[in-house]
Enzyme design. Structure first.
Site, PDB file in Angstrom:
ATOM      1  N   GLY A  47      83.936  59.270  28.527  1.00  0.00           N
ATOM      2  CA  GLY A  47      85.026  59.081  29.053  1.00  0.00           C
ATOM      3  C   GLY A  47      86.283  59.119  28.061  1.00  0.00           C
ATOM      4  O   GLY A  47      87.179  58.479  28.200  1.00  0.00           O
ATOM      5  N   ASN A  82      88.271  61.718  27.775  1.00  0.00           N
ATOM      6  CA  ASN A  82      89.392  62.003  28.546  1.00  0.00           C
ATOM      7  C   ASN A  82      90.213  61.111  29.370  1.00  0.00           C
ATOM      8  O   ASN A  82      91.241  60.966  29.674  1.00  0.00           O
ATOM      9  CB  ASN A  82      88.773  63.096  29.466  1.00  0.00           C
ATOM     10  CG  ASN A  82      89.193  64.788  28.682  1.00  0.00           C
ATOM     11  OD1 ASN A  82      89.968  65.218  28.326  1.00  0.00           O
ATOM     12  ND2 ASN A  82      87.790  65.226  28.224  1.00  0.00           N
ATOM     13  N   ASN A 136      89.914  69.315  38.268  1.00  0.00           N
ATOM     14  CA  ASN A 136      88.754  69.046  37.307  1.00  0.00           C
ATOM     15  C   ASN A 136      89.263  69.794  35.913  1.00  0.00           C
ATOM     16  O   ASN A 136      89.937  70.683  35.993  1.00  0.00           O
ATOM     17  CB  ASN A 136      87.472  69.786  37.965  1.00  0.00           C
ATOM     18  CG  ASN A 136      86.305  69.683  37.074  1.00  0.00           C
ATOM     19  OD1 ASN A 136      86.006  68.713  36.222  1.00  0.00           O
ATOM     20  ND2 ASN A 136      85.658  70.964  36.421  1.00  0.00           N
ATOM     21  N   HIS A 169      87.447  71.612  32.678  1.00  0.00           N
ATOM     22  CA  HIS A 169      86.163  72.356  32.324  1.00  0.00           C
ATOM     23  C   HIS A 169      86.399  73.102  30.720  1.00  0.00           C
ATOM     24  O   HIS A 169      87.303  73.482  30.726  1.00  0.00           O
ATOM     25  CB  HIS A 169      85.809  73.722  33.369  1.00  0.00           C
ATOM     26  CG  HIS A 169      84.490  74.139  32.915  1.00  0.00           C
ATOM     27  ND1 HIS A 169      83.325  73.451  33.251  1.00  0.00           N
ATOM     28  CD2 HIS A 169      83.933  75.120  32.388  1.00  0.00           C
ATOM     29  CE1 HIS A 169      82.496  74.383  32.961  1.00  0.00           C
ATOM     30  NE2 HIS A 169      82.873  75.536  32.217  1.00  0.00           N
TER      31      HIS A 169
HETATM   32  C1  GAR Z   1      84.793  67.132  28.676  1.00  0.00           C
HETATM   33  O1  GAR Z   1      84.775  68.140  27.695  1.00  0.00           O
HETATM   34  C2  GAR Z   1      84.704  67.902  29.915  1.00  0.00           C
HETATM   35  O2  GAR Z   1      85.395  69.199  29.820  1.00  0.00           O
HETATM   36  C3  GAR Z   1      83.391  68.420  30.185  1.00  0.00           C
HETATM   37  O3  GAR Z   1      82.828  66.980  29.875  1.00  0.00           O
HETATM   38  C4  GAR Z   1      83.375  66.433  28.835  1.00  0.00           C
HETATM   39  C5  GAR Z   1      83.484  64.997  29.114  1.00  0.00           C
HETATM   40  O4  GAR Z   1      83.775  64.188  27.969  1.00  0.00           O
HETATM   41  N1  GAR Z   1      83.357  68.637  31.600  1.00  0.00           N
HETATM   42  C6  GAR Z   1      82.535  69.476  32.171  1.00  0.00           C
HETATM   43  O5  GAR Z   1      81.735  70.136  31.401  1.00  0.00           O
HETATM   44  C7  GAR Z   1      82.300  69.823  33.581  1.00  0.00           C
HETATM   45  N2  GAR Z   1      81.721  71.022  33.783  1.00  0.00           N
HETATM   46  P1  GAR Z   1      84.373  62.709  27.940  1.00  0.00           P
HETATM   47  O6  GAR Z   1      83.444  62.046  28.890  1.00  0.00           O
HETATM   48  O7  GAR Z   1      84.513  62.400  26.537  1.00  0.00           O
HETATM   49  O8  GAR Z   1      85.877  62.829  28.766  1.00  0.00           O
END
Ligand code: GAR
Length: 188
Positions: A12, A14, A102, A104
């Site tokens: 979490g 982001n 989203n 990525h």
């Molecule tokens: C982020 O880097 C996001 O881009 C990636 O998961 C991470 C979540 O980090 N998403 C994907 O890979 C989706 N395909 P967080 O939970 O610390 O925000």
């Protein structure tokens, strides 16, 4: 006031960057975080920021009437995926057409699709000896990582990078750009 719902399955960070960006905003509010994992790190991060979180197990994401009810009740304008690892069902995509995005952690279309998430992406980028990686913010459609691209930013992959070092560099890009892209989508 425009209301955002963030969907997150993991740490979490982001979600936290987005919530902090809008915490004093008069025009955009993080109304709630929805998750599929009760013990995900995102819950404690949101608790500290006094943002409500809701957990729905995977079977409810597969048949999302209750989730749609909640999104309706919260008067959500934009659904923001931030490390969310369940499929978004067509009924949600239809109800929020053009209003689900989203992030990525690669330069799509490279290193996208089923199974490509989080550290798997960074491992693949390093294994392929790429010299550049980055982030892609895109619309969510029924095709995994296939929706229209809204924004991309790149960073270097440096010799000797481990997946976690690269993940950190990519995360910095995410924290800088995701909140601003959300703001532009909502307010322009
Ligand atoms: C982020 O880097 C996001 O881009 C990636 O998961 C991470 C979540 O980090 N998403 C994907 O890979 C989706 N395909 P967080 O939970 O610390 O925000």
């Amino acid at each position: 006031m425009k209301n955002i719902a963030i969907l997150a399955s993991g740490d979490g960070s982001n979600a936290e960057a987005i919530a902090k960006y809008f915490c004093n905003s008069d025009s955009v509010k993080v109304a709630a975080v929805l998750s599929n994992k009760e013990n995900a790190g995102v819950h404690s991060r949101m608790k500290a920021l006094e943002i409500p979180t809701f957990t729905f197990p995977r079977n409810e994401w597969n048949s999302p009437d209750e989730i749609l009810d909640l999104l309706n009740r919260l008067d959500i304008d934009l659904i923001v995926l931030a490390g969310f690892l369940c499929m978004i069902q067509p009924s949600i995509i239809e109800a929020y057409a053009g209003r689900i995005i989203n992030i990525h952690p690669s330069l799509l279309p490279k290193y996208g699709g089923t199974g490509m998430w989080g550290h798997h992406v960074h491992e693949a980028v390093i294994a392929a000896q790429e010299t550049e990686s980055g982030i892609t913010i895109h619309h969510v459609t029924n095709e995994v990582d296939g929706g229209e691209i809204i924004f991309q930013a790149s960073c270097k992959v440096i010799e000797g990078d481990t997946p976690s070092i690269l993940a950190q560099r990519v995360h910095e890009l995410e924290y800088t750009h995701y909140p601003k892209v959300i703001e532009q989508l909502l307010l322009n």
